[in-house]
Design an enzyme around this catalytic site. Structure first.
Site, mmCIF file in Angstrom:
data_model
loop_
_atom_site.group_PDB
_atom_site.id
_atom_site.type_symbol
_atom_site.label_atom_id
_atom_site.label_comp_id
_atom_site.label_asym_id
_atom_site.label_seq_id
_atom_site.Cartn_x
_atom_site.Cartn_y
_atom_site.Cartn_z
ATOM 1 N N LYS A 1 -5.140 -58.142 -16.420
ATOM 2 C CA LYS A 1 -6.034 -57.812 -15.320
ATOM 3 C C LYS A 1 -7.420 -57.458 -15.845
ATOM 4 C CE LYS A 1 -6.220 -53.796 -13.298
ATOM 5 N NZ LYS A 1 -5.917 -52.573 -12.517
ATOM 6 N N ASP B 1 -5.040 -56.716 -8.825
ATOM 7 C CA ASP B 1 -4.904 -55.268 -8.765
ATOM 8 C C ASP B 1 -4.027 -54.894 -7.579
ATOM 9 O OD1 ASP B 1 -6.511 -55.611 -6.539
ATOM 10 O OD2 ASP B 1 -8.005 -54.131 -7.132
#
Length: 299
Positions: free
Chosen positions: A158, A176
């Site tokens: 991420k 997320d």
């Protein structure tokens, strides 16, 4: 290399942002057939196009001026808000502007600066460790490859995709908590694991859309499609949402749930891009209007 824009937005008279257009509730049929894969893909791409109209100014909500600052800010954003990170990093980067500086930091002194972001001891170990790795393994430069970025302490896919997409222009999806929640709410995927979500959503959209899709979805999740009480009655894509009705459907009540610029409140960045229609966030310690928080863990 994308960099932050230090604009004079804060000096301009602020206007009350326009509210999201009231969309008619989608028509449901109890006998409706299951949606085909092709129909889902078409609906997903239409949602992306309509979100692009709603949020033409969508952007990363962390203040940064170079890849190193974005990398550090993204690591610090775990389990806190981007707003709190943005309020903390000016002092951090004034004290440690380069990887070499941060690698040589006294841990206790760095911890005190980043304390407002929470989990400050673990985060201090990560940012000092990754700074040492940048100094020793990459000549003091942030690498522009995912395979290299994920070797750094505290950096996963991420974080790597955030840096690649916004500092190097390399397309990537930022999965997320907001992104995962919304793509499941929209029935684009049923996956819970971030890497599996990433793979399934990548298959729906052209690679060129991945970075901006991430920003648009995250913007929508923070402003309108909240986790506990979505503002369904003020949602501009309600007619495309199979989960319409899980939140407040009354338009007037829903409008009161809008956050950030959609609700007339300050944003998360102290130095937002010039085209951002809202107000900059206040610095650390300054008073701020209500209605801007509650997005912990969203990088």
């Amino acid at each position: 290399m994308a960099a932050d824009h230090n604009s004079a937005v804060g000096e301009q008279p602020s206007e009350k942002p326009r509210k999201a257009a009231k969309a008619a509730a989608p028509i449901r049929s109890a006998a409706a057939k299951p949606e085909s894969r092709l129909a889902m893909v078409r609906r997903a791409r239409r949602i992306n196009r309509e979100l692009a109209d709603v949020y033409p100014y969508a952007h990363p909500e962390l203040d940064f001026r170079n890849p190193f600052e974005l990398l550090i800010a993204t690591v610090l954003s775990a389990q806190t808000t981007d707003l709190r990170v943005n309020q903390t990093t000016p002092a951090l980067f004034a004290a440690y502007p380069t990887p070499e500086d941060m690698a040589a930091a006294v841990p206790e002194e760095l911890e005190q600066i980043i304390r407002p972001t929470g989990f400050f001891r673990a985060k201090a170990r990560s940012v000092i460790g990754l700074s040492k790795a940048l100094r020793d393994n990459f000549g003091g430069e942030v690498p522009g490859r995912l395979a290299d970025l994920v070797t750094l302490p505290g950096v996963g896919r991420k974080t790597a995709n955030v840096v690649l997409g916004n500092a190097f222009g390399v397309p990537g999806l930022t999965v997320d908590t907001h992104f995962g929640r919304l793509v499941r709410r929209w029935k684009w995927t049923e996956q819970e694991d971030p890497e599996k979500v990433e793979a399934e959503i990548e298959a729906i959209f052209p690679k060129s859309e991945w970075t901006m899709l991430s920003h648009r979805v995250i913007f929508h999740g923070r402003r309108i499609c909240h986790s506990r009480k979505p503002a369904c009655g003020a949602c501009p894509i309600a007619h495309l949402c199979p989960s319409y009705g899980v939140g407040e459907t009354d338009p007037e009540k829903a409008e009161k749930l809008l956050k950030y610029e959609k609700g007339g409140y300050p944003g998360q960045r102290l130095s937002p891009p010039p085209d951002y229609p809202g107000r900059p966030a206040p610095p650390l310690g300054a008073s701020a209007d209500a209605g801007t928080g509650g997005d912990a863990g969203a990088a």
